[in-house]
Enzyme design. Structure first.
Site, mmCIF file in Angstrom:
data_model
loop_
_atom_site.group_PDB
_atom_site.id
_atom_site.type_symbol
_atom_site.label_atom_id
_atom_site.label_comp_id
_atom_site.label_asym_id
_atom_site.label_seq_id
_atom_site.Cartn_x
_atom_site.Cartn_y
_atom_site.Cartn_z
ATOM 1 N N CYS A 73 -70.841 -2.813 75.012
ATOM 2 C CA CYS A 73 -71.175 -3.892 75.952
ATOM 3 C C CYS A 73 -71.578 -3.251 77.280
ATOM 4 O O CYS A 73 -70.756 -2.592 77.926
ATOM 5 C CB CYS A 73 -69.988 -4.816 76.143
ATOM 6 N N GLY A 74 -72.833 -3.430 77.635
ATOM 7 C CA GLY A 74 -73.360 -2.790 78.848
ATOM 8 C C GLY A 74 -72.732 -3.357 80.111
ATOM 9 O O GLY A 74 -72.235 -2.610 80.972
ATOM 10 N N ASN A 75 -72.699 -4.683 80.207
ATOM 11 C CA ASN A 75 -72.158 -5.274 81.441
ATOM 12 C C ASN A 75 -70.669 -4.951 81.595
ATOM 13 O O ASN A 75 -70.195 -4.688 82.706
ATOM 14 C CB ASN A 75 -72.386 -6.785 81.435
ATOM 15 N N ASN A 150 -75.367 -1.558 69.401
ATOM 16 C CA ASN A 150 -75.303 -2.896 68.790
ATOM 17 C C ASN A 150 -76.739 -3.360 68.556
ATOM 18 O O ASN A 150 -77.674 -2.883 69.170
ATOM 19 C CB ASN A 150 -74.508 -3.854 69.695
ATOM 20 N N HIS A 152 -80.239 -5.488 68.368
ATOM 21 C CA HIS A 152 -80.988 -6.424 69.199
ATOM 22 C C HIS A 152 -82.338 -6.739 68.569
ATOM 23 O O HIS A 152 -82.934 -5.881 67.916
ATOM 24 C CB HIS A 152 -81.213 -5.846 70.604
ATOM 25 N N GLU A 201 -76.566 -14.289 72.609
ATOM 26 C CA GLU A 201 -75.771 -13.146 72.156
ATOM 27 C C GLU A 201 -75.072 -13.427 70.831
ATOM 28 O O GLU A 201 -74.509 -14.512 70.632
ATOM 29 C CB GLU A 201 -74.705 -12.775 73.191
ATOM 30 N N ARG A 202 -75.102 -12.434 69.963
ATOM 31 C CA ARG A 202 -74.293 -12.500 68.734
ATOM 32 C C ARG A 202 -72.844 -12.740 69.142
ATOM 33 O O ARG A 202 -72.327 -12.031 69.993
ATOM 34 C CB ARG A 202 -74.402 -11.172 67.996
ATOM 35 N N CYS A 210 -77.105 -9.880 79.482
ATOM 36 C CA CYS A 210 -76.645 -8.996 78.407
ATOM 37 C C CYS A 210 -77.127 -7.592 78.760
ATOM 38 O O CYS A 210 -78.346 -7.363 78.849
ATOM 39 C CB CYS A 210 -77.234 -9.455 77.071
ATOM 40 N N THR A 212 -76.755 -4.522 77.148
ATOM 41 C CA THR A 212 -77.454 -3.817 76.063
ATOM 42 C C THR A 212 -78.746 -4.553 75.719
ATOM 43 O O THR A 212 -79.735 -3.931 75.320
ATOM 44 C CB THR A 212 -76.561 -3.731 74.816
ATOM 45 N N GLY A 213 -78.741 -5.884 75.930
ATOM 46 C CA GLY A 213 -79.952 -6.668 75.672
ATOM 47 C C GLY A 213 -81.058 -6.349 76.667
ATOM 48 O O GLY A 213 -82.241 -6.282 76.317
#
Ligand SMILES: N[C@H](CCC[C@H](N)C(=O)O)C(=O)O
Length: 271
Positions: A73-75, A150, A152, A201-202, A210, A212-213
């Site tokens: 999770c990037g954030n 993850n 995308h 998000e999944r 997001c 990573t998004g």
């Protein structure tokens, strides 16, 4: 049993953070579902556990609001940097965070014992960058798959505000091309270094951002020649700065990390 937690948000992507050095939670899947609910829970996009690490300085586990555990999770990684520094768990401003998709290096900007401005994370090397044909019935026929640890799916559109995210998001989250489900980003290129993106998000649905998004979106834009290797991705909750280094293929993500409040919650461990 009482558990102290901290609500934090990165560009509006909010999670419940628990220090498992103090509260070694069992059943995080169940707790993430219960605590993420608005009205009857704390309300959040999921649950993040901060713990010890053999390989790095700390470890992260992240659970979506539906209880599913994600690889990264990037954030949340930026918020963990702020958390561990400001709670005195480290004096380092370069923190190695062990995640299920490897060690991520956090660089903190600090000023008088506070983490200020933005945290920069080396997100590692994006993989699996592939154009995909989505077939009929989704309203969109093409996308770019990108893994940041993850999965995308990035879909470029002319007007991101026209996307009926709550309808198409869940359909695409469960697209058969992605057996583990997928995070879905709709991206509108503003110019060669600026993209507007909205995300389904999944495991959490529509979120304000997001991390990573945003990485996957910047990579897909560069891969398809729509943008350069450095860009800003603006989401409903804020903007992240992405830099995809040519030399080593690593992607650097910079952005905000904010504390919302500290809280305490009672819970009964299942028998
Ligand atoms: N929903 C994601 C995990 C959270 C990622 C996102 N919140 C971020 O900031 O990277 C997944 O299931 O892979």
């Amino acid at each position: 049993m009482k558990v102290k937690f901290t609500k934090m948000q990165g560009a509006g992507n909010d999670y419940i953070y628990v220090n498992t050095f103090l509260y070694p939670l069992e059943e995080p899947e169940r707790l993430s579902q219960e605590w993420s609910r608005p009205h009857t829970g704390i309300g959040s996009d999921g649950l993040v556990l901060i713990g010890p690490s053999e390989e790095g300085d700390f470890s992260m586990r992240i659970f979506n609001a539906d209880g599913s555990e994600a690889m990264m999770c990037g954030n949340a990684s930026r918020c963990i940097g702020k958390y561990v520094y400001e709670n005195g768990l480290t004096q380092k401003t370069r923190v190695a965070l062990e995640t299920r998709s490897g060690i991520k290096i956090l660089n903190l900007r600090v000023n008088d014992e506070r983490v200020v401005e933005s945290v920069t994370v080396d997100m590692g090397i994006p993989t699996g960058i592939t154009p995909v044909d989505l077939g009929e019935g989704y309203g969109y026929s093409q996308g770019i798959a990108v893994s940041m640890g993850n999965p995308h799916l990035v879909i470029f559109v002319d007007q991101v505000s026209d996307v009926r995210l709550s309808e198409v998001g869940p359909l695409l989250e469960h697209h058969p091309l992605f057996p583990d489900r997928v995070n879905v980003e709709f991206a509108q290129v503003i110019d060669g270094s600026h993209i507007r993106m909205r995300v389904w998000e999944r495991g959490s649905g529509i979120t304000l951002a997001c991390g990573t998004g945003a990485c996957a979106t910047a990579v897909a834009a560069a891969f398809t020649g729509r943008c350069g290797r450095e860009s800003d991705v603006t989401m409903d909750g804020g903007t992240l700065h992405l830099q995809w280094n040519e030399a080593d293929g690593h992607l650097l993500m910079g952005g905000p990390a904010g504390k919302v409040f500290d809280g305490e919650i009672e819970y009964e461990p299942s028998k």
